[in-house]
Scaffold this motif. Structure first.
Motif, mmCIF file in Angstrom:
data_model
loop_
_atom_site.group_PDB
_atom_site.id
_atom_site.type_symbol
_atom_site.label_atom_id
_atom_site.label_comp_id
_atom_site.label_asym_id
_atom_site.label_seq_id
_atom_site.Cartn_x
_atom_site.Cartn_y
_atom_site.Cartn_z
ATOM 1 N N VAL A 543 0.858 -1.187 0.000
ATOM 2 C CA VAL A 543 0.000 0.000 0.000
ATOM 3 C C VAL A 543 0.894 1.236 0.000
ATOM 4 C CG1 VAL A 543 -1.823 1.267 1.202
ATOM 5 C CG2 VAL A 543 -1.788 -1.234 1.267
ATOM 6 N N LEU A 544 0.638 2.141 -0.919
ATOM 7 C CA LEU A 544 1.381 3.396 -1.017
ATOM 8 C C LEU A 544 0.451 4.563 -0.704
ATOM 9 C CD1 LEU A 544 3.197 2.653 -4.387
ATOM 10 C CD2 LEU A 544 4.317 2.816 -2.151
ATOM 11 N N ARG A 545 1.020 5.609 -0.097
ATOM 12 C CA ARG A 545 0.213 6.800 0.152
ATOM 13 C C ARG A 545 1.086 8.058 0.120
ATOM 14 N NH1 ARG A 545 -1.191 6.847 6.716
ATOM 15 N NH2 ARG A 545 0.910 7.440 7.427
ATOM 16 N N TRP A 546 0.448 9.147 -0.268
ATOM 17 C CA TRP A 546 1.019 10.482 -0.077
ATOM 18 C C TRP A 546 0.372 11.074 1.164
ATOM 19 C CZ3 TRP A 546 5.196 12.245 -2.363
ATOM 20 C CH2 TRP A 546 5.551 11.769 -3.626
ATOM 21 N N ARG A 547 1.214 11.512 2.087
ATOM 22 C CA ARG A 547 0.708 12.113 3.327
ATOM 23 C C ARG A 547 1.182 13.555 3.403
ATOM 24 N NH1 ARG A 547 3.236 12.968 7.947
ATOM 25 N NH2 ARG A 547 4.923 11.520 7.374
ATOM 26 N N TYR A 548 0.237 14.458 3.665
ATOM 27 C CA TYR A 548 0.562 15.879 3.810
ATOM 28 C C TYR A 548 0.233 16.296 5.235
ATOM 29 C CZ TYR A 548 0.419 20.957 3.076
ATOM 30 O OH TYR A 548 0.640 22.322 3.156
ATOM 31 N N GLY A 549 1.253 16.691 6.017
ATOM 32 C CA GLY A 549 1.048 17.055 7.413
ATOM 33 C C GLY A 549 1.423 18.501 7.666
ATOM 34 N N THR A 550 0.590 19.204 8.437
ATOM 35 C CA THR A 550 0.846 20.610 8.740
ATOM 36 C C THR A 550 0.854 20.837 10.241
ATOM 37 O OG1 THR A 550 -1.508 21.179 8.652
ATOM 38 C CG2 THR A 550 -0.278 21.329 6.595
ATOM 39 N N ASP A 551 1.540 21.921 10.664
ATOM 40 C CA ASP A 551 1.533 22.276 12.077
ATOM 41 C C ASP A 551 0.377 23.223 12.360
ATOM 42 O OD1 ASP A 551 2.323 24.727 11.110
ATOM 43 O OD2 ASP A 551 4.221 24.809 12.195
ATOM 44 N N ALA A 552 0.341 23.769 13.561
ATOM 45 C CA ALA A 552 -0.834 24.520 14.004
ATOM 46 C C ALA A 552 -0.815 25.988 13.599
ATOM 47 C CB ALA A 552 -0.953 24.425 15.527
ATOM 48 N N LEU A 553 0.286 26.490 13.042
ATOM 49 C CA LEU A 553 0.375 27.924 12.814
ATOM 50 C C LEU A 553 0.048 28.337 11.378
ATOM 51 C CD1 LEU A 553 3.426 28.949 15.021
ATOM 52 C CD2 LEU A 553 0.994 29.373 15.424
ATOM 53 N N TYR A 554 0.969 28.121 10.442
ATOM 54 C CA TYR A 554 0.813 28.670 9.101
ATOM 55 C C TYR A 554 0.939 27.552 8.074
ATOM 56 C CZ TYR A 554 2.267 32.504 12.103
ATOM 57 O OH TYR A 554 2.376 33.372 13.162
ATOM 58 N N VAL A 555 0.435 27.834 6.883
ATOM 59 C CA VAL A 555 0.542 26.860 5.800
ATOM 60 C C VAL A 555 1.035 27.555 4.538
ATOM 61 C CG1 VAL A 555 -1.250 25.317 6.668
ATOM 62 C CG2 VAL A 555 -1.874 27.191 5.126
ATOM 63 N N GLY A 556 1.564 26.741 3.622
ATOM 64 C CA GLY A 556 1.853 27.222 2.286
ATOM 65 C C GLY A 556 0.663 26.961 1.373
ATOM 66 N N ARG A 557 0.924 26.949 0.096
ATOM 67 C CA ARG A 557 -0.165 26.783 -0.880
ATOM 68 C C ARG A 557 -0.648 25.345 -0.961
ATOM 69 N NH1 ARG A 557 -3.557 25.931 -3.895
ATOM 70 N NH2 ARG A 557 -4.303 27.114 -5.706
ATOM 71 N N GLY A 558 0.098 24.406 -0.343
ATOM 72 C CA GLY A 558 -0.347 23.020 -0.308
ATOM 73 C C GLY A 558 0.381 22.139 -1.298
ATOM 74 N N ALA A 559 -0.220 20.986 -1.592
ATOM 75 C CA ALA A 559 0.400 20.000 -2.481
ATOM 76 C C ALA A 559 -0.651 19.463 -3.446
ATOM 77 C CB ALA A 559 1.004 18.854 -1.672
ATOM 78 N N TYR A 560 -0.195 19.128 -4.646
ATOM 79 C CA TYR A 560 -1.046 18.534 -5.678
ATOM 80 C C TYR A 560 -0.358 17.278 -6.205
ATOM 81 C CZ TYR A 560 -3.759 22.903 -6.015
ATOM 82 O OH TYR A 560 -4.553 23.999 -5.755
ATOM 83 N N VAL A 561 -1.152 16.266 -6.486
ATOM 84 C CA VAL A 561 -0.664 15.022 -7.090
ATOM 85 C C VAL A 561 -1.547 14.724 -8.301
ATOM 86 C CG1 VAL A 561 -0.360 12.534 -6.779
ATOM 87 C CG2 VAL A 561 0.250 14.110 -4.922
ATOM 88 N N ASP A 562 -0.938 14.311 -9.391
ATOM 89 C CA ASP A 562 -1.694 14.014 -10.605
ATOM 90 C C ASP A 562 -0.989 12.885 -11.345
ATOM 91 O OD1 ASP A 562 -3.666 14.211 -12.491
ATOM 92 O OD2 ASP A 562 -2.981 16.103 -13.364
ATOM 93 N N ALA A 563 -1.730 12.235 -12.213
ATOM 94 C CA ALA A 563 -1.196 11.211 -13.129
ATOM 95 C C ALA A 563 -0.474 10.094 -12.368
ATOM 96 C CB ALA A 563 -0.266 11.849 -14.157
ATOM 97 N N LEU A 564 -1.092 9.600 -11.293
ATOM 98 C CA LEU A 564 -0.498 8.508 -10.516
ATOM 99 C C LEU A 564 -0.467 7.218 -11.346
ATOM 100 C CD1 LEU A 564 -2.065 9.038 -6.989
ATOM 101 C CD2 LEU A 564 0.376 8.688 -7.436
ATOM 102 N N ARG A 565 0.682 6.545 -11.296
ATOM 103 C CA ARG A 565 0.840 5.313 -12.087
ATOM 104 C C ARG A 565 1.885 4.440 -11.405
ATOM 105 N NH1 ARG A 565 -0.145 4.224 -17.701
ATOM 106 N NH2 ARG A 565 1.264 2.662 -18.589
#
Length: 595
Positions: A543-565
């Motif tokens: 099993v594979l996964r992308w995990r995006y974790g953030t702290d309690a203060l600030y965030v950036g623009r985030g993450a995008y995943v596409d065309a998984l193969r």
């Protein structure tokens, strides 16, 4: 007033890196020797737009996020968390030459005074209160430092001021008390060693105030620490006035506001402006250094007030539109319409980090860079901005050619009501989210979201990779708060009971691949899609996964995943482009986004 507080990948040597390297090592700057190439801060197309009001769609922005920007800003008119963050504000946001949002909220003048016994504001009668308008004028407080910095860079460009020169070479008395080696660059980047401020207003004469500066000893040897200080820009004012023979207010008028047509920007606004100026504080001891009562139409900062309202660190009054024109001028590489106030290479230095030795305190010439604490998700290594103690802020993002101005009267009725910088962060997050990220392929991609204190996971179904030589491929886009927020690729062979990092490689056009041996990516990736590849373990059920974790203060623009193969031994085990496979993905926190 003291500061209002609560890296891109290394590539080849650029003109900017060569210049900065020379300056850091003590070299002088000769702007005339630099090629007159467009600044990175200028639009990539080479266009130099002027501003006009227009729709979000015309600006290339998503209207829903601009609407939410206003909704969230209005929430801070209420308890935040106990008192309103501001009595009112003017919000301006845009991209390119289009101002897509220009919205006044709340009141410009609401309170007559502050009652410290009950911790309440004493409201004016309704007929004497004044609502915010698009053209409300604000005391900019420390945003004034940007105007002083532009004036300084103009003189550097003209050869009358040496960035690497010592302040004492222009002002000999400045060299007292261990300041003889402080340079102009250190004033502009807050690395002079000065403490945050001193009460110049306690000295009864102008000469006495100067003596306090001359005799002030630095807390740190010059160039060894970052410490934000009003004294830096006050000293720079004195240098500018010495070398030009003109007062700072005259320089502002002649060199910036006049050429750019900023009719709503000046020091010491006349009495006729008062009905359209936002009030600031009921200034009384002990929270203020001076007993002045309701400050309205005069500079709030005590030191600037004691200097006659004209100071390098504070004192400029302006409105949102004028600040947008200044921001557009800088994003244009120094020009606006037929006016040019700086050359492109001069602007480039204002958007360049001179404080590489002090991570987290990135600073160009006058501008702060990459500060999530008030820029929110607009922050990038080249995003430039500044805040003011009265509740003001300006943010310029050259990467997306966007700009954000939040002008609030957050010390009205008293400075102790305001807490942190949440309205600025929220506005920056919404404008960043309003800039679309188009899918790498097809109509949608997977988006992590931008929530604080969260762990979003995008999990593939169990796959038989036991034949070996299995590889995952996808398109990847990320922009996170460096080190605090992380995008990770992980694998499990026991149906998710335990997870292990999967190293991966990313590449983008024209650059060498970048290895991620810990299976994580964080910080700035250029806001472009990358090709990601990873060798994945052999297992009968992986099993594979992308995990995006953030702290309690600030965030950036985030993450995008596409065309998984995923492929193994020439067989396609998973292809996110196939509807049946896409339906087998398990998304927690991630969402489909067409942007």
């Amino acid at each position: 007033m003291t500061r209002d507080m609560a890296g891109s990948r290394a590539g080849g040597l650029t003109r900017r890196r060569l210049v900065v390297g020379s300056l850091v090592s003590g070299g002088a700057l000769a702007l005339g020797a630099l090629p007159a190439a467009p600044a990175t801060a200028a639009p990539a197309s080479g266009r130099r737009p002027t501003l006009r009001h227009g729709s979000p769609e015309h600006a290339g922005l998503l209207p829903a996020h601009l609407r939410q920007l206003v909704t969230d800003a209005e929430a801070f008119l209420g308890p935040s968390p106990r008192h309103p963050w501001y009595a009112g504000a003017v919000l301006l946001a845009g991209r390119g030459g289009t101002v897509a949002l220009h919205e006044p909220i709340g009141m410009a003048v609401r309170y007559a005074s502050y009652d410290e016994k009950t911790d309440t504001g004493v409201e004016l009668p309704p007929d004497r209160q004044l609502p915010m308008t698009r053209d409300t004028v604000f005391d900019l407080a420390s945003v004034s430092k940007l105007f002083t910095s532009v004036l300084a860079v103009q003189q550097i460009e003209r050869g009358t001021l040496d960035l690497a020169g010592t302040v004492a070479s222009y002002l000999p008395d400045f060299g007292r008390a261990g300041k003889q080696e402080v340079t102009i660059r250190q004033l502009l980047t807050h690395t002079s060693g000065f403490r945050a401020w001193i009460p110049l207003y306690d000295a009864p004469t102008y000469e006495g105030k100067l003596e306090l500066i001359w005799n002030e000893a630095p807390l740190h040897p010059p160039g060894t620490a970052y410490l934000y200080s009003d004294l830096n820009l006050i000293s720079l004012q004195l240098v500018l006035e010495e070398i030009t023979g003109r007062t700072l207010d005259a320089l502002l008028r002649d060199e910036i506001t006049g050429p750019l047509g900023l009719d709503g920007t000046r020091y010491n606004p006349p009495a006729s402006w008062k009905p359209r100026i936002a009030a600031t504080e009921d200034a009384r001891r002990p929270w203020s250094g001076l007993d002045r009562g309701l400050v309205w139409g005069e500079v709030h900062d005590e030191n600037a007030y004691s200097l006659g309202g004209v100071a390098g660190h504070a004192g400029v009054f302006s409105r949102a539109w004028d600040l947008a024109v200044l921001g557009r001028t800088l994003l244009n590489g120094g020009s606006y319409g037929r006016a040019r106030i700086l050359r492109p290479e001069s602007v480039d230095l204002m958007f360049t980090d001179f404080n590489a030795a002090f991570p987290g305190d990135e600073h160009g010439l006058g501008f702060e860079l990459y500060q999530h604490w008030y820029m929110g998700a607009m922050a990038t290594p080249r995003t430039a901005g500044h805040t003011g103690f009265t509740g003001t802020s300006l943010v310029l993002d050259p990467t997306t050619d966007s700009f954000l101005i939040v002008l609030g009267n957050s010390v009205h009725p008293v400075r102790t009501w305001r807490s942190g910088s949440a309205p600025r962060v929220a506005a920056g997050n919404h404008l960043a989210r309003a800039v679309p990220v188009r899918p790498a392929r097809g109509r949608t991609s997977w988006f992590s979201g931008m929530a604080n204190a969260t762990a979003a996971t995008l999990t593939l179904p169990g796959l038989d990779t036991s034949p070996g030589s299995a590889r995952l491929r996808c398109a990847l886009w990320w922009d996170t708060e460096p080190r605090s927020d992380v995008l990770a690729l992980e694998s499990s062979t026991d149906d998710g009971a335990t997870w292990h990092p999967v190293p991966f490689t990313t590449a983008r056009g024209g650059e060498d691949p970048e290895e991620h041996p810990a299976g994580t990516a964080t910080g700035w990736s250029g806001r472009v899609w990358h090709r990601a590849t990873a060798a994945v373990p052999a297992a009968p059920r992986l099993v594979l996964r992308w995990r995006y974790g953030t702290d309690a203060l600030y965030v950036g623009r985030g993450a995008y995943v596409d065309a998984l193969r995923v492929e193994a031994a020439g067989t396609v085990l998973f292809d996110g482009a196939r509807p049946a496979d896409a339906a087998r993905l398990t998304a927690v926190g991630w969402q489909r986004s067409a942007d």
